[in-house]
Design an enzyme around this catalytic site. Structure first.
Site, PDB file in Angstrom:
ATOM      1  N   GLY A  30      33.311  41.142  45.222  1.00  0.00           N
ATOM      2  CA  GLY A  30      34.488  41.731  44.599  1.00  0.00           C
ATOM      3  C   GLY A  30      35.670  40.768  44.655  1.00  0.00           C
ATOM      4  O   GLY A  30      35.681  39.813  45.439  1.00  0.00           O
ATOM      5  N   CYS A  31      36.665  41.034  43.836  1.00  0.00           N
ATOM      6  CA  CYS A  31      37.795  40.105  43.729  1.00  0.00           C
ATOM      7  C   CYS A  31      38.654  40.118  44.993  1.00  0.00           C
ATOM      8  O   CYS A  31      38.968  39.052  45.545  1.00  0.00           O
ATOM      9  CB  CYS A  31      38.609  40.408  42.490  1.00  0.00           C
ATOM     10  SG  CYS A  31      39.120  42.130  42.309  1.00  0.00           S
ATOM     11  N   TYR A  32      39.031  41.295  45.461  1.00  0.00           N
ATOM     12  CA  TYR A  32      39.817  41.348  46.707  1.00  0.00           C
ATOM     13  C   TYR A  32      39.038  40.775  47.884  1.00  0.00           C
ATOM     14  O   TYR A  32      39.592  39.986  48.674  1.00  0.00           O
ATOM     15  CB  TYR A  32      40.228  42.784  47.025  1.00  0.00           C
ATOM     16  CG  TYR A  32      41.333  43.366  46.174  1.00  0.00           C
ATOM     17  CD1 TYR A  32      42.602  42.794  46.141  1.00  0.00           C
ATOM     18  CD2 TYR A  32      41.120  44.513  45.424  1.00  0.00           C
ATOM     19  CE1 TYR A  32      43.616  43.350  45.377  1.00  0.00           C
ATOM     20  CE2 TYR A  32      42.135  45.082  44.664  1.00  0.00           C
ATOM     21  CZ  TYR A  32      43.382  44.491  44.643  1.00  0.00           C
ATOM     22  OH  TYR A  32      44.390  45.047  43.900  1.00  0.00           O
ATOM     23  N   THR A  55      36.938  38.495  47.943  1.00  0.00           N
ATOM     24  CA  THR A  55      36.919  37.030  47.859  1.00  0.00           C
ATOM     25  C   THR A  55      38.171  36.446  48.506  1.00  0.00           C
ATOM     26  O   THR A  55      38.101  35.556  49.361  1.00  0.00           O
ATOM     27  CB  THR A  55      36.818  36.598  46.386  1.00  0.00           C
ATOM     28  OG1 THR A  55      35.589  37.090  45.846  1.00  0.00           O
ATOM     29  CG2 THR A  55      36.879  35.079  46.253  1.00  0.00           C
TER      30      THR A  55
END
Lengths: 349, 349, 349, 349
Positions: free
Chosen positions: C151-153, C155
């Site tokens: 997921g982006c967060y 990362t």
């Protein structure tokens, strides 16, 4: 206290009317109504209207709207006529929709594809009407019971160009306007191109080629000011900001007009206006400077090489472009001081 | 590998050239120079150029710039001529400044207030030059040793209007252009009106009335395409975004031209171009769609009521509007494939 | 050439995968599929992907996706398992959804309310795995046939904190993270709070109190790095920008750890990484600097008064936060150089 | 009418004071002064203050400021003491600078590097002072002649956390705050990182690691509310918007406190406040909702897994965060109704 109802209170225009009425010393807020949002609290729909957060949106019906001194309609096009007909002739009805703005039934049909509801007094007090050096639309609004609030683009464009056309300094036959608007002008509808991810960092045009519905309204206003048929090439663009219109308007310098004399038409037209301001020479309008206010900032330059005068106007599309004009018109209709309760300073930076 | 130097690497244009060269398969980055920022690390000036962060900016001198195959100049106006004169005739010099763009010394003096440095081949390969149905400026750029990169506004406006003017579908005598630019077009100078607090949420015009320096460059390009003198009313505006130009360009439909036939001129002009794209009918350019790319998106509509054709073009002012054009020109001058290393997709949303 | 299909190509993640693949020297784009947008041209859905504008979106079916060397899945949560099961064990499947990220079936059920599909190798090559001073997740990805993209967060947060936790410089028991994300992280769904008018000029939190679905993924990563259970207070916020995550991560300085020695853990962890960069002391990450790139910019400070270390990381949620990681993982799975085709410079300003 | 002078009227704080005073029914604007901008028209410096555009900025001297009932100081830190000393004890002086906010001379010296000027009554009426269940700072402000207006971040953070600390629901020893601010909080100074091109589309932290000057002010307020020493890890970030602060504040749930009972502390603290509002459960603050208003929107959630309470507050840094608080304090000092003339609705969208 004068008692006001707001129909269509869940949209951006309705919300802005409520924001302005909260600061109005002589008007209190009565019924607030909506369509799909009826039943919800205002606090859920417009969390910025903190003092109204416990007020509940009612259905938009004649019953609910009756018994107020003034009713503001902020409805989708086509919904005002039936309601207004039942509201009583003594009630002041201020319609923010397009239904009653146009005089020409043909123009209405061409651009709106329905039958024409009629024409109400046009709510732009500062508009030169061409019947004399200082004749303005204000004369038609005092104590009026029905008023059609102008569109946001027509407000900026008409106030920008009318003085030069009325004075004969501009030729009426080849007006070109390119205007940028914040996204609130497109309303609260859920359309992909209005998502934040799409609009931030981006400029784009829409309604290009003379098809935008504000075109006939602009031409109607300018033709009246000019005393001649004005044709406009109008291109609206969407700008990455929530509010504001910047209209860049150009017309050809009339033959025989001296460039140095052009400015006087605007000075004379707006010298005594509370909301429309010709800026000092060299200072150009910025939409941020009028944000949240009922002001119009105007500036112009003569481009002698190109043979054109460029006039730029900035307004807040939701305030002077819609809700501010509505309250200003209500003030006139109710016999109050025209400027009552209206913000005269922008919220900047 | 071809070795490139970038002078003026601390500015936005210089930084964008470096960004593009980082992805170029045949060019390696040699000297990077600056004025006031000389001595600093690139990592402090352009933290987005991560792979170059340890490179130090040198002074902009002939010594430092010598010994490269190609030198990109991204300097303030007036600084290119003296440097270029000392760089050797075999070196490819690509100037992003205005110094060598104009053919008319009078126009230069009027708009730039200094004496004219001369004229270099004009780096807009896709520009119709009017000497035949498909004659383009590209012909002047292959193996050139000196190229003047076009201005950002002239790129958008010239590519928007040239096809219609060259085909005789537009009349040359009353072109009106209103363009919106992101703030990076104004550079990195510390000016109050460029502060984030001032530009966010705001649109404003500047250089109104024909005084913007890109006016004569636009007129030069369009006049060449039209084979006749073109006069332009040009109004630039500042938009709340970092990058991008949206140019809304209008010209009168030439008498006797059928509206339905107008589009063909653009289709023919750009059918084989890698970077300039006429969008499918009904789809309008958005600056976000070309962000970071070398693309130009173009669309048009004929407004028969107003008698005008409206052509809208979107470019990234830093990429196709400056640095992308510079690399594209370098490719041509160096005998590489014109599109080498240039981004063909925008960074959206 | 390696042939890739992209399922869910109409969304923001799918579009970004396509943008990156356009620049990839060894991968060509095969099928592009969608759900509701199937049948449309890519040019209508992603006008920024100019070279692909004539490609038509197919339905997302096994038939269409079969016959490719690598399949990127950018589908809503819960749609990957069934598809992947039918794609053949030799095909590389890179899933950008959450379905296969979590190891704990309980955590999955608690946060996603469905049954757990399983666990695939977790696609964050640079993540310290705690089993030794330089052990990283990369080891699990070479030649893998199935990879779950983070997921982006997670990362941003995991790469920010893992070095300090793995080195024992941070205590695992009271991590606090507040992160700001651009709106593209919320996808293209038509939700009122994602309208441009609502997000421009506004910051707001969401998923507060430990309920955001990225919480267990963050805790899983950090616990592995720490070799101990890590609990995180995670608050995401929505920022007025289209792209980018800025994660401000704090943890308590471990007792007995000297402040001056803390930085070494990050220096050692990322010294040889191509995409994760500890900035020079005193320079702080900005999301604009990593926009469109696969980079992670990291910086930290020790606040001895408060007894906490503050680590800030910036990533582009669509690039390194999703599509860039997907391509990076595909490179590893396919035996290519890990960095192939990935942008190493941000698009700024 | 009460007569007010504004010193430092050319900055953002000074401009906002003037905007608010324009709508104040009992205060008229007297002298407006500046440093470097002295001699300029307000119309050139603050074009949004349309009604004041002909007013000229005078030098900031005791002579000019004398003879007013109230003097607002919006000066750089360190300039207030000398002026205030000469203004007469009967004049109400409202200082928007930091000079008189801190009680501890040591804290002042550590963070401001000059000698401490003293301590004035602290202008945050709604702040719980800990000496009883409803004791608030308001008690110190009625008829005060000198008031120190709080900093913008301390306003958001202190009002967010004080109720929980005063009620003993939060532990004082490990408070973590991450706050995002619009760029106007950084003032009008010409700094490269504040250019629009740099801030649009970007989030970045600054003053990380406990070095931001608002840290001791936050700790002072929270310690007083808690009746115990509070230590804060405070990280401010710059957000791409002109106005607004969103403060995400977390503290550990005090041992033995039941999660369900936590909310009552905020309900009780702010039930009767005109400007500080605990939103209905589940609705989170957005900075746009308080823009231009004197409101504070607060919401909280208990994260039992992480053992922390997360409280989020939104304020407009220029209004309630500076100028609104200044006018509110002036109202108290002058014996007017505390809310007089202050906007109670935000300007949204």
């Amino acid at each position: 206290m004068i008692r006001a109802a707001v129909a269509g209170a869940s949209g951006y225009a309705g919300g802005e009317i409520l924001r302005l009425l909260l600061a109005h010393p002589h008007i209190e807020i009565g019924a607030v109504t909506a369509g799909g949002n009826a039943g919800e609290l205002l606090g859920a729909v417009h969390p910025h209207l903190t003092p109204l957060r416990e007020r509940r949106l009612a259905d938009t019906t004649v019953d609910v709207l009756s018994g107020h001194d003034v009713v503001f309609l902020a409805l989708p096009h086509g919904h005002s006529a039936a309601l207004a007909a039942q509201l009583g002739d003594d009630v002041v009805v201020i319609d923010c929709g397009a239904d009653f703005r146009l005089e020409s039934a043909d123009a209405w049909s061409e651009f709106y594809d329905t039958s024409h509801a009629g024409t109400w007094p046009y709510g732009m007090p500062e508009l030169l009407t061409g019947s004399g050096p200082v004749a303005k639309q204000r004369a038609a609004l005092g104590r009026a019971r029905r008023i059609a609030v102008p569109g946001c683009y027509p407000t900026a464009v008409s106030l920008a160009l009318a003085p030069g056309l009325a004075a004969g300094a501009l030729t009426p036959d080849d007006v070109v306007v390119v205007a940028a608007s914040g996204t609130s002008g497109a309303g609260k509808g859920l359309k992909p191109h209005l998502l934040g991810s799409e609009v931030m960092g981006s400029m784009s045009p829409y309604g290009v080629g003379g098809v935008h519905r504000h075109t006939p309204e602009i031409e109607q206003n300018l033709s009246r000011a000019a005393g001649a048929t004005v044709t406009v090439s109008f291109t609206p663009t969407l700008a990455p900001m929530a509010r504001g219109i910047l209209a860049t308007c150009t017309a050809r310098l009339a033959p025989g007009t001296e460039a140095a004399s052009v400015r006087a038409a605007w000075e004379q037209a707006y010298a005594d206006e509370a909301f429309v301001h010709l800026l000092p020479e060299g200072q150009w309008p910025r939409t941020a400077d009028v944000l949240g206010s009922n002001n119009v900032h105007v500036q112009l330059a003569v481009d002698e090489r190109a043979g054109r005068v460029v006039v730029v106007a900035a307004v807040d599309n939701l305030t002077k472009g819609t809700a501010g004009a509505a309250v200003q018109c209500a003030n006139l209709a109710l016999g109050l001081e025209e400027t009552t309760g209206l913000p005269v300073a922008g919220v900047a930076p």
